[in-house]
Scaffold this active site. Structure first.
Site, mmCIF file in Angstrom:
data_model
loop_
_atom_site.group_PDB
_atom_site.id
_atom_site.type_symbol
_atom_site.label_atom_id
_atom_site.label_comp_id
_atom_site.label_asym_id
_atom_site.label_seq_id
_atom_site.Cartn_x
_atom_site.Cartn_y
_atom_site.Cartn_z
ATOM 1 N N GLY A 1 0.835 -1.199 0.000
ATOM 2 C CA GLY A 1 0.000 0.000 0.000
ATOM 3 C C GLY A 1 0.867 1.244 0.000
ATOM 4 O O GLY A 1 2.013 1.224 -0.456
ATOM 5 N N SER A 2 0.353 2.323 0.540
ATOM 6 C CA SER A 2 1.056 3.602 0.492
ATOM 7 C C SER A 2 2.197 3.640 1.497
ATOM 8 O O SER A 2 2.157 2.968 2.532
ATOM 9 C CB SER A 2 0.082 4.749 0.787
ATOM 10 O OG SER A 2 -0.257 4.767 2.164
ATOM 11 N N VAL B 1 1.049 4.914 5.093
ATOM 12 C CA VAL B 1 0.509 3.874 5.979
ATOM 13 C C VAL B 1 1.614 2.895 6.371
ATOM 14 O O VAL B 1 1.682 2.443 7.517
ATOM 15 C CB VAL B 1 -0.665 3.144 5.307
ATOM 16 C CG1 VAL B 1 -1.152 1.988 6.176
ATOM 17 C CG2 VAL B 1 -1.811 4.112 5.040
ATOM 18 N N GLY B 2 2.502 2.580 5.426
ATOM 19 C CA GLY B 2 3.602 1.677 5.717
ATOM 20 C C GLY B 2 4.479 2.179 6.849
ATOM 21 O O GLY B 2 4.931 1.400 7.705
ATOM 22 N N GLU C 1 5.786 -3.617 0.448
ATOM 23 C CA GLU C 1 5.839 -3.124 -0.925
ATOM 24 C C GLU C 1 4.958 -1.894 -0.963
ATOM 25 O O GLU C 1 3.738 -1.981 -0.953
ATOM 26 C CB GLU C 1 5.344 -4.164 -1.933
ATOM 27 C CG GLU C 1 5.540 -3.679 -3.353
ATOM 28 C CD GLU C 1 4.957 -4.615 -4.379
ATOM 29 O OE1 GLU C 1 3.981 -4.208 -5.043
ATOM 30 O OE2 GLU C 1 5.470 -5.732 -4.500
ATOM 31 N N CYS D 1 1.494 0.116 -8.613
ATOM 32 C CA CYS D 1 2.754 0.555 -8.003
ATOM 33 C C CYS D 1 3.879 0.665 -9.018
ATOM 34 O O CYS D 1 4.840 1.402 -8.807
ATOM 35 C CB CYS D 1 3.149 -0.404 -6.882
ATOM 36 S SG CYS D 1 3.251 -2.142 -7.374
#
Length: 499
Positions: free
Chosen positions: A237-238, A241-242, A259, A293
């Site tokens: 995800g983004s 957030v990661g 990722e 991505c």
């Protein structure tokens, strides 16, 4: 099927321990293009998440030692089920309703996942150890590759079948059990994975699915990460957030595989096949409305070839219209996933133009969540359109003089997921590609590409780190068989001599 029928479709907490959701809270799922209500999903409570983890921990006790042939056969059967006409139709229907994905995305949501399951089934051949003599005369070392335990998998909406399978099937075939938190955008699509595995004979508790509203997700994810039974986390995800997930995991020193975002550069040298490069760039820039991505976001072209490239790109992208493809045959791409995402894309473009960039194609507007394709030139580091992933149908083009300038521009980014390079000279290709800092560099091909069991990976920064491989979902443990003849031990050996 009418809107009333679709709005009654519901996803409940699905865990093989047959736990019943406790909170009664739900959240709505809307189609990004039309705004139509297409379903509701249960929002898991803290008790629901604990039950899912406990079910996974209990199942791990037996699944860890399950025969490799059983794991292989379950994945192969799941592949056959997914490959059926019934599930192909189901997947494409539900993915379109929840994410506005077009039939062209079938490669990510059906074709590739069918093969992905077969490749993961074959990964059992990598679940083996090694043995070698100990440094103690007569001793022996046995190194085993063992499952880790309960894995928290958080998979996104933009390729919900393929990325959910990657997040769950590989850890499972390695002997782990999984708690899957779906995206709030595509809960019903991702629940199909649990349905398929159940039909394939996966034992109860091995895969546990929780659906959580956007508002409740931060608290529920933090809770799951903190549970002692959870050994590792994977998230796609983004990067925003990661980073929050990484911070939560760091409190307990738990490893992660991330990722995250991409800002894929494509370097075009002066000897490149310009028409073919333009077609590949256009495809990778606007496919799935740029919400991949690996999407091409930055194009770096040597000055002597720039005029030819601009001519080709403008001609191609001006032919591509965004809208509602299912109701308008003249439309090629759909909406981005939310209106706020569309507004972010347009804001990035407007900011760049206000700072001196030029929009060669595109009107700098949106209609709801629909954004038309854009080409923006004279973009430079410091502009948000250069620095941050747009996740929309926009490509930034910059002109440079030398190969060294092109490489420097490609590497002027916090992202490192994928890249592209175009040149007809093989020696130049390998020389320049090796200087581009990307986990996956495509020579004379589109950036939206991956390889089986050797997929793209981040090299740190805003793209994250780790890799979806057998090594990442197993621990390497050593057993040392000491020699039959007792050697002299420290301290006690001296005592023996004294006696």
């Amino acid at each position: 099927m009418g809107a009333a029928d679709r709005s009654r479709r519901r996803v409940n907490l699905s865990d093989p321990a047959e736990h019943k959701q406790t909170s009664g809270e739900t959240f709505e799922v809307h189609n990004p293009t039309t705004g139509e209500l297409v379903g509701t999903a249960a929002s898991a409570s803290a008790e629901d998440c604990t039950a899912a983890i406990e079910a996974a921990a209990l199942a791990f006790q037996s699944w860890e030692s399950s025969p490799l042939s059983l794991r292989r056969d379950i994945l192969l059967k799941a592949s056959d089920i997914l490959a059926s006409d019934e599930y192909k139709a189901k997947v494409l229907e539900v993915v379109n309703e929840e994410t506005s994905a077009l039939p062209e995305t079938v490669i990510f949501n059906h074709t590739a996942p069918v093969n992905e399951l077969r490749n993961f089934a074959g990964a059992i051949s990598q679940l083996k150890g090694e043995t070698f003599p100990s440094n103690l005369p007569g001793g022996r070392v046995f190194v085993q590759r063992r499952a880790m335990g309960v894995i928290l998998s958080i998979a996104p909406w933009n390729a919900p079948i393929g990325l959910t399978l990657r997040a769950t099937a590989l850890p499972i075939v390695c002997g782990n059990t999984v708690v899957l938190k779906t995206s709030e955008i595509s809960p019903r699509t991702q629940a199909i994975i649990a349905e398929i595995f159940q039909k394939a004979g996966l034992p109860k508790g091995v895969l546990n699915v929780v659906t959580v509203s956007k508002e409740d997700s931060p608290a529920r994810v933090a809770q799951i990460i903190a549970h002692p039974a959870v050994r590792k986390i994977n998230f796609t995800g983004s990067d925003a957030v990661g980073r929050r997930i990484a911070a939560e995991a760091a409190k307990f020193l738990k490893p992660c595989v991330f990722e995250l975002g991409g800002k894929s550069p494509v370097v075009i040298l002066e000897d490149a096949d310009i028409p073919r490069a333009a077609r590949a760039i256009t495809s990778s820039a606007v496919f799935h409305s740029g919400q991949i991505c690996m999407s091409t976001e930055r194009v770096i072209i040597q000055r002597t070839a720039a005029e030819a490239l601009f001519k080709e790109l403008i001609s191609l992208i001006e032919q591509i219209k965004a809208g509602d493809p299912l109701n308008d045959p003249g439309v090629a791409i759909g909406a981005v996933f939310t209106e706020s995402s569309a507004e972010n894309v347009i804001s990035m473009i407007k900011e760049a133009v206000q700072s001196g960039a030029k929009a060669l194609v595109g009107d700098l507007t949106r209609r709801g969540a629909i954004v038309q394709p854009h080409i923006v030139t004279d973009v430079r580091p410091g502009m948000r359109l250069w620095e941050r992933e747009s996740f929309g149908p926009v490509v930034a083009v910059v002109v440079v003089d030398s190969v060294d300038d092109a490489v420097a521009a490609a590497n002027a980014s916090e992202y490192s997921l994928a890249a592209g390079l175009w040149t007809k000279d093989v020696n130049t290709a390998f020389d320049v590609a090796s200087r581009i800092r990307a986990g996956f560099t495509n020579i004379n091909g589109p950036t939206v590409h991956t390889e089986w069991m050797n997929s793209h990976r981040g090299l740190g920064g805003s793209t994250g780190y780790g890799h979806f491989s057998v090594e990442q979902w197993t621990d390497s443990r050593a057993l040392v068989l000491h020699p039959a003849k007792e050697p002299p031990y420290a301290v006690t050996g001296k005592l023996d001599r004294a006696i």
